[in-house]
Motif scaffolding. Sequence first.
Motif, mmCIF file in Angstrom:
data_model
loop_
_atom_site.group_PDB
_atom_site.id
_atom_site.type_symbol
_atom_site.label_atom_id
_atom_site.label_comp_id
_atom_site.label_asym_id
_atom_site.label_seq_id
_atom_site.Cartn_x
_atom_site.Cartn_y
_atom_site.Cartn_z
ATOM 1 N N TYR A 110 -21.383 2.536 6.562
ATOM 2 C CA TYR A 110 -19.949 1.914 6.100
ATOM 3 C C TYR A 110 -19.101 3.323 6.172
ATOM 4 O O TYR A 110 -19.311 4.093 5.292
ATOM 5 C CB TYR A 110 -19.867 1.209 4.948
ATOM 6 C CG TYR A 110 -18.400 0.641 4.628
ATOM 7 C CD1 TYR A 110 -17.627 1.038 3.804
ATOM 8 C CD2 TYR A 110 -17.978 -0.469 5.345
ATOM 9 C CE1 TYR A 110 -16.425 0.325 3.563
ATOM 10 C CE2 TYR A 110 -16.777 -0.985 5.321
ATOM 11 C CZ TYR A 110 -15.998 -0.544 4.461
ATOM 12 O OH TYR A 110 -14.860 -1.228 4.237
ATOM 13 N N GLU A 164 0.721 -1.253 -0.072
ATOM 14 C CA GLU A 164 0.014 -0.049 0.066
ATOM 15 C C GLU A 164 0.823 1.222 -0.121
ATOM 16 O O GLU A 164 1.952 1.302 0.497
ATOM 17 C CB GLU A 164 -0.731 -0.046 1.227
ATOM 18 C CG GLU A 164 -1.961 -1.026 1.259
ATOM 19 C CD GLU A 164 -2.491 -1.352 2.658
ATOM 20 O OE1 GLU A 164 -3.442 -2.142 2.904
ATOM 21 O OE2 GLU A 164 -1.588 -0.855 3.722
ATOM 22 N N ASP A 183 -5.336 3.009 11.277
ATOM 23 C CA ASP A 183 -6.246 2.425 10.613
ATOM 24 C C ASP A 183 -7.124 3.219 9.873
ATOM 25 O O ASP A 183 -7.840 4.168 10.336
ATOM 26 C CB ASP A 183 -6.931 1.498 11.541
ATOM 27 C CG ASP A 183 -8.295 0.701 10.995
ATOM 28 O OD1 ASP A 183 -9.386 1.008 11.075
ATOM 29 O OD2 ASP A 183 -7.827 -0.254 9.949
ATOM 30 N N ARG A 200 -5.441 -7.479 8.341
ATOM 31 C CA ARG A 200 -4.498 -8.192 9.020
ATOM 32 C C ARG A 200 -4.866 -8.848 10.262
ATOM 33 O O ARG A 200 -5.846 -8.380 11.141
ATOM 34 C CB ARG A 200 -3.301 -7.212 9.401
ATOM 35 C CG ARG A 200 -2.477 -6.896 8.041
ATOM 36 C CD ARG A 200 -3.133 -6.268 6.835
ATOM 37 N NE ARG A 200 -3.907 -5.438 6.987
ATOM 38 C CZ ARG A 200 -3.801 -4.372 6.121
ATOM 39 N NH1 ARG A 200 -3.009 -4.245 5.232
ATOM 40 N NH2 ARG A 200 -4.539 -3.452 6.366
HETATM 41 P P1 FBP Z 1 -5.701 0.128 6.696
HETATM 42 O O1 FBP Z 1 -6.166 1.303 6.576
HETATM 43 O O2 FBP Z 1 -4.866 0.380 7.989
HETATM 44 O O3 FBP Z 1 -4.694 -0.378 5.733
HETATM 45 O O4 FBP Z 1 -6.611 -0.852 7.018
HETATM 46 C C1 FBP Z 1 -7.532 -1.403 6.227
HETATM 47 C C2 FBP Z 1 -8.965 -0.646 6.148
HETATM 48 O O5 FBP Z 1 -8.635 0.570 5.986
HETATM 49 C C3 FBP Z 1 -9.926 -0.903 7.399
HETATM 50 O O6 FBP Z 1 -9.753 0.041 8.264
HETATM 51 C C4 FBP Z 1 -11.192 -0.958 6.463
HETATM 52 O O7 FBP Z 1 -12.102 -1.720 7.350
HETATM 53 C C5 FBP Z 1 -11.060 -1.514 5.372
HETATM 54 O O8 FBP Z 1 -9.493 -1.386 4.985
HETATM 55 C C6 FBP Z 1 -11.526 -0.548 3.843
HETATM 56 O O9 FBP Z 1 -11.349 -1.278 2.792
HETATM 57 P P2 FBP Z 1 -12.102 -0.806 1.669
HETATM 58 O O10 FBP Z 1 -11.472 0.644 1.357
HETATM 59 O O11 FBP Z 1 -11.593 -1.821 0.498
HETATM 60 O O12 FBP Z 1 -13.490 -0.902 2.107
#
Ligand code: FBP
Length: 352
Positions: A254, A87, A139, A293
């Motif tokens: 969401y 990422e 996050d 993760r």
């Molecule tokens: P990071 O932002 O820490 O990489 O975490 C992953 C995340 O952003 C989660 O917080 C969230 O639930 C998910 O991925 C969102 O994913 P998407 O954008 O695919 O819906």
Amino acid sequence: MTYAEETFIVIRVSEAQNMGATEFVMDFEQTFMSFLLRHQERYNRTYNFIVLMDALMSAAKHIQYYYLTGALKGHLGFTDNVNVQGEDVMQMDEIAHEITIHYLRTTERVIHAVSEEAAEIIPLNEEGGRYFVYFDPLDGSSNVSHGLPVGFLFGAAKRNLDGPEDFHLRAGKDYIAAGMFVIPTGTFTIALKDAGAWRFHIDETMNYVKPIRMMLSEKKSDWELSFNSANRYTFAHNIREWIDKNEQRYTFRYLGALAGDFHRTLTKGGMFMYPAIVNHPNPNKNRPDGKLRLMYEASVVAFMAEEAGGHAIDEHGTSILDIVPKGHHQRTALYVGSKPLTDEIMEVLAKK
Ligand code: FBP
């Protein structure tokens, strides 16, 4: 278990030149640290965990400050780096990671730290440390450039005090605590092993205060579903069928940040899910092992859900807390929330 107490005092302030006095009432809510001290005393535990939590609190407040000033100071953008997850790394990811490692190091009580932003396990005090700490310093990266809610997630496990330590990666069921700060809203929720999940709010002195015990609501009319609806056609057919059949029964929300979405799930009940992606039109974008993760996202919210009367499973119906990590950045599918809903998903997954 009742730790919480509320006190208030009447303050009498004399005016100058004997112009009489004014009185006002000042409310004092119980602080997280006094709550934790009582918890440690109640279970005859040492002060070490208090030192660890003080470091995590300080890190969260510092991250909150940099996030709140990020737009003005211009550090809500991207770096040129790509992290071990593939990422693009944001400036705030690096800032939050460095702040957290600094505070964990100062405790001298952390053996190893696992961070979403570091490719390798970070050895801190392997000899004298007492805890393993697994954390996601920021996050919800898709919300960062907008200054929208993000999270600081952490899980902690203790070294083997009864024999040699083999430094193995701990399953969620071996965590002693897990928590999340929703930034910049200033809410903090922590679950303590066999002692429940508790929410605190930040007060005018930047203290986290007023412990509220969190239990997932059993009132189905309150329940919410949370998932990235744009991905629904990429989920396994039986999951998609379940969504098509059931989603109109629940409110849909969401935020795109696990911390924020799970904060709502804990408050309202229902379920947050990030299923495996197995039917993506571009097969290279499939994620049969899930996106989130295990150690510093899924196990953290699973631990909190269990302490709040809920449950969490992966795409095989296995309890997230029972999964022994094979790698510190291992991914998993996640279904977490009110147990009747995760039980329904378990049945659906078993029908494959
Ligand atoms: P990071 O932002 O820490 O990489 O975490 C992953 C995340 O952003 C989660 O917080 C969230 O639930 C998910 O991925 C969102 O994913 P998407 O954008 O695919 O819906």
